[in-house]
Scaffold this motif. Structure first.
Motif, PDB file in Angstrom:
ATOM      1  N   LEU A   1     -11.846  32.239 -42.900  1.00 54.76           N
ATOM      2  CA  LEU A   1     -13.053  31.451 -42.703  1.00 54.76           C
ATOM      3  C   LEU A   1     -12.708  29.976 -42.796  1.00 54.76           C
ATOM      4  N   HIS A   2     -13.055  29.236 -41.744  1.00 55.74           N
ATOM      5  CA  HIS A   2     -12.926  27.773 -41.709  1.00 55.74           C
ATOM      6  C   HIS A   2     -14.320  27.183 -41.543  1.00 55.74           C
ATOM      7  N   ALA A   3     -14.493  25.915 -41.924  1.00 56.69           N
ATOM      8  CA  ALA A   3     -15.789  25.266 -41.700  1.00 56.69           C
ATOM      9  C   ALA A   3     -15.628  23.757 -41.591  1.00 56.69           C
ATOM     10  N   ARG A   4     -16.541  23.162 -40.825  1.00 64.37           N
ATOM     11  CA  ARG A   4     -16.735  21.709 -40.787  1.00 64.37           C
ATOM     12  C   ARG A   4     -18.164  21.443 -41.217  1.00 64.37           C
ATOM     13  N   ILE A   5     -18.367  20.442 -42.037  1.00 65.75           N
ATOM     14  CA  ILE A   5     -19.713  20.060 -42.425  1.00 65.75           C
ATOM     15  C   ILE A   5     -19.950  18.602 -42.060  1.00 65.75           C
ATOM     16  N   ARG A   6     -21.219  18.273 -41.904  1.00 70.60           N
ATOM     17  CA  ARG A   6     -21.544  16.882 -41.622  1.00 70.60           C
ATOM     18  C   ARG A   6     -21.075  16.043 -42.803  1.00 70.60           C
ATOM     19  N   GLY A   7     -20.363  14.998 -42.514  1.00 71.45           N
ATOM     20  CA  GLY A   7     -19.793  14.170 -43.576  1.00 71.45           C
ATOM     21  C   GLY A   7     -18.301  14.356 -43.722  1.00 71.45           C
ATOM     22  N   ASP A   8     -17.751  15.473 -43.193  1.00 73.65           N
ATOM     23  CA  ASP A   8     -16.297  15.588 -43.133  1.00 73.65           C
ATOM     24  C   ASP A   8     -15.763  14.480 -42.237  1.00 73.65           C
ATOM     25  N   GLU A   9     -14.531  14.091 -42.485  1.00 72.51           N
ATOM     26  CA  GLU A   9     -13.907  13.066 -41.644  1.00 72.51           C
ATOM     27  C   GLU A   9     -13.932  13.536 -40.191  1.00 72.51           C
ATOM     28  N   PRO A  10     -14.533  12.756 -39.284  1.00 73.49           N
ATOM     29  CA  PRO A  10     -14.616  13.210 -37.890  1.00 73.49           C
ATOM     30  C   PRO A  10     -13.256  13.258 -37.222  1.00 73.49           C
ATOM     31  N   ASP A  11     -13.185  14.129 -36.214  1.00 72.02           N
ATOM     32  CA  ASP A  11     -11.969  14.274 -35.421  1.00 72.02           C
ATOM     33  C   ASP A  11     -12.366  14.108 -33.966  1.00 72.02           C
ATOM     34  N   ILE A  12     -12.690  12.879 -33.591  1.00 72.85           N
ATOM     35  CA  ILE A  12     -13.241  12.609 -32.274  1.00 72.85           C
ATOM     36  C   ILE A  12     -12.123  12.598 -31.242  1.00 72.85           C
TER      37      ILE A  12
END
Length: 199
Positions: free
Chosen positions: A187-198
């Protein structure tokens, strides 16, 4: 039955379906757009690919099935149950698929899934598409958390998730059935506020 909640939903009903499913672009990568009739041959070819079949037990095998899936994708958007995009080169040639599934408007959570065709592997297509969808989902659509899971035996998918800023959160034991039996899932996750990877 409608159950009362003590908190407001993270996303308001109608916030997605009130507009057409967007075409998503980035400066450095592919164009994500809704599936169209002309994509049927590429879609079917994906499910004949050995690597995709290894990790996906639900497969379209006829043109009629592919068209049914595309219609189900359109209905998912209208019902605010999911979003399904073709990963394309400049909006034309299909390179893969990416989707948001299991949309939970109350908690602002969705699950991400993807595959790419053989010609689009190992050149950053999946990670760039994932980063593009992630930025839209967290920044524009209003989701708070995106989850991504994959078989612990799928090292390529793990690399894509990590490269796109999805932190590894643990192992779900015997969580999914594949053709060769049950697999543990990362299980992986990204949440709002994580360092963006644009991209």
């Amino acid at each position: 039955m409608t159950r009362a909640r003590s908190t407001q939903p993270a996303l308001a009903a109608g916030s997605l379906a009130g507009s057409p499913q967007p075409v998503l672009t980035s400066a450095a990568g592919p164009v994500l757009r809704p599936w169209v009739e002309d994509d049927v041959p590429a879609f079917l070819s994906a499910y004949r690919d050995e690597e995709i079949r290894r990790w996906h037990t639900r497969r379209a095998s006829t043109e009629a099935q592919a068209r049914e899936w595309f219609e189900a994708y359109r209905q998912d958007w209208l019902r605010e149950e999911g979003g399904h995009w073709a990963i394309t080169r400049d909006g034309d040639d299909v390179l893969g698929r990416i989707a948001l599934r299991g949309l939970d408007f109350d908690d602002g959570v969705a699950n991400v899934a993807y595959w790419v065709l053989p010609a689009a592997r190992r050149i950053g297509t999946a990670s760039t598409a994932l980063a593009t969808l992630t930025e839209w989902a967290l920044r524009e659509a209003g989701f708070e958390r995106l989850e991504l899971d994959h078989s612990t035996r799928n090292a390529a998918s793990c690399r894509v998730a990590t490269k796109s800023g999805y932190r590894w959160e643990g192992t779900k034991r015997s969580a999914a059935v594949h053709d060769d039996g049950r697999h543990d899932m990362h299980l992986h996750a990204r949440i709002r506020g994580d360092e963006p990877d644009i991209p």
